[in-house]
Write an enzyme that holds these catalytic residues in place. Structure first.
Site, PDB file in Angstrom:
ATOM      1  N   LYS A  81      46.008  31.465  29.400  1.00  0.00           N
ATOM      2  CA  LYS A  81      46.299  32.385  28.295  1.00  0.00           C
ATOM      3  C   LYS A  81      47.287  31.768  27.292  1.00  0.00           C
ATOM      4  CE  LYS A  81      45.389  36.702  30.856  1.00  0.00           C
ATOM      5  NZ  LYS A  81      46.025  37.995  31.261  1.00  0.00           N
ATOM      6  N   ARG A 137      41.653  34.913  42.689  1.00  0.00           N
ATOM      7  CA  ARG A 137      42.605  36.029  42.506  1.00  0.00           C
ATOM      8  C   ARG A 137      43.835  35.816  43.386  1.00  0.00           C
ATOM      9  NH1 ARG A 137      42.038  39.678  38.221  1.00  0.00           N
ATOM     10  NH2 ARG A 137      43.458  40.939  39.458  1.00  0.00           N
ATOM     11  N   ASN A 175      50.987  36.783  31.180  1.00  0.00           N
ATOM     12  CA  ASN A 175      51.007  36.351  32.580  1.00  0.00           C
ATOM     13  C   ASN A 175      50.165  35.093  32.815  1.00  0.00           C
ATOM     14  OD1 ASN A 175      48.530  37.542  32.357  1.00  0.00           O
ATOM     15  ND2 ASN A 175      48.913  39.174  33.829  1.00  0.00           N
ATOM     16  N   HIS A 217      44.071  34.254  33.588  1.00  0.00           N
ATOM     17  CA  HIS A 217      43.096  35.317  33.904  1.00  0.00           C
ATOM     18  C   HIS A 217      42.148  34.820  34.981  1.00  0.00           C
ATOM     19  CE1 HIS A 217      39.907  38.342  33.313  1.00  0.00           C
ATOM     20  NE2 HIS A 217      39.068  37.326  33.431  1.00  0.00           N
TER      21      HIS A 217
HETATM   22  P1  IDP Z   1      44.477  41.262  35.854  1.00  0.00           P
HETATM   23  O1  IDP Z   1      44.561  40.253  34.737  1.00  0.00           O
HETATM   24  O2  IDP Z   1      45.435  40.959  36.972  1.00  0.00           O
HETATM   25  O3  IDP Z   1      43.065  41.490  36.332  1.00  0.00           O
HETATM   26  P2  IDP Z   1      44.243  43.810  34.475  1.00  0.00           P
HETATM   27  O4  IDP Z   1      44.706  45.102  35.054  1.00  0.00           O
HETATM   28  O5  IDP Z   1      42.764  43.559  34.433  1.00  0.00           O
HETATM   29  O6  IDP Z   1      45.003  42.647  35.268  1.00  0.00           O
HETATM   30  O7  IDP Z   1      44.852  43.707  33.012  1.00  0.00           O
HETATM   31  C1  IDP Z   1      44.398  42.724  32.100  1.00  0.00           C
HETATM   32  C2  IDP Z   1      45.599  42.117  31.431  1.00  0.00           C
HETATM   33  O8  IDP Z   1      46.273  43.114  30.662  1.00  0.00           O
HETATM   34  C3  IDP Z   1      46.673  41.587  32.384  1.00  0.00           C
HETATM   35  O9  IDP Z   1      46.409  40.313  32.909  1.00  0.00           O
HETATM   36  C4  IDP Z   1      47.882  41.588  31.488  1.00  0.00           C
HETATM   37  O10 IDP Z   1      47.833  40.500  30.547  1.00  0.00           O
HETATM   38  C5  IDP Z   1      47.687  42.895  30.729  1.00  0.00           C
HETATM   39  N1  IDP Z   1      48.301  44.043  31.447  1.00  0.00           N
HETATM   40  C6  IDP Z   1      47.789  44.691  32.513  1.00  0.00           C
HETATM   41  N2  IDP Z   1      48.566  45.702  32.927  1.00  0.00           N
HETATM   42  C7  IDP Z   1      49.609  45.704  32.106  1.00  0.00           C
HETATM   43  C8  IDP Z   1      50.770  46.537  32.044  1.00  0.00           C
HETATM   44  O11 IDP Z   1      50.981  47.473  32.838  1.00  0.00           O
HETATM   45  N3  IDP Z   1      51.659  46.235  31.052  1.00  0.00           N
HETATM   46  C9  IDP Z   1      51.452  45.218  30.178  1.00  0.00           C
HETATM   47  N4  IDP Z   1      50.360  44.419  30.191  1.00  0.00           N
HETATM   48  C10 IDP Z   1      49.443  44.652  31.155  1.00  0.00           C
HETATM   49 MG    MG Z   2      41.403  42.244  35.305  1.00  0.00          MG
END
Ligand code: IDP
Ligand code: MG
Length: 133
Positions: free
Chosen positions: A10, A86, A113, A116
């Site tokens: 990212k 994951r 973070n 992905h």
């Molecule tokens: P993942 O990437 O671990 O699958 P998802 O819930 O699919 O997590 O969320 C997609 C992306 O959205 C996350 O990787 C992160 O960049 C952002 N995100 C998810 N949840 C939050 C949150 O609670 N606060 C801020 N950003 C979030």
């Molecule tokens: Mg996701």
């Protein structure tokens, strides 16, 4: 079970020159990289990729962030690739991620973070088709 998954390095990690370090971790964990490309998402594309999160409080910040710089998209192969990857990337929130995971090592916060990974075989296929036609 398919043996492929989609990874994205990212913008926060691209900006901090972490592409090589992250790909090294991926390869050291026995994922085979078969395709890689640098790509700059526009807002329409980012909203489509993350459409499942539309309406959530973090959606606009997520789209702004994901369009803020280039990303590196990787097609990865390994047995049980989706769940294995994951595990390697760790919890969405880096504070909750296990030590040694990519997010624990490099994530800035829960939005930025660093990495992905597809969350299911079905979504892996959708996401691979999104970037690699
Ligand atoms: P993942 O990437 O671990 O699958 P998802 O819930 O699919 O997590 O969320 C997609 C992306 O959205 C996350 O990787 C992160 O960049 C952002 N995100 C998810 N949840 C939050 C949150 O609670 N606060 C801020 N950003 C979030
Ligand atoms: Mg996701």
């Amino acid at each position: 079970m398919t043996n492929k998954t989609l990874a994205i390095i990212k913008p926060d990690a691209v900006k901090r020159n972490l592409i090589g370090k992250i790909i090294s971790i991926i390869e050291e964990n026995d994922f085979v990289v078969s395709q890689v490309k640098s790509y700059h998402l526009n807002a329409v594309e980012a909203e489509k990729f993350y459409e499942i999160h539309k309406g959530k409080s973090f959606f606009e910040a997520l789209i702004d962030y994901m369009t803020s710089d280039k990303i590196i998209v990787l097609l990865l192969h390994k047995n049980n690739a989706v769940s294995q990857f994951r595990k390697l990337i760790g919890n969405t929130n880096p504070e909750l991620a296990d030590s040694g995971t990519i997010r624990k090592l490099y994530a800035v916060n829960q939005t930025q973070n660093s990495i992905h990974g597809s969350d299911s075989d079905i979504n892996a296929n959708v996401e691979i088709n999104f970037f690699f036609k």
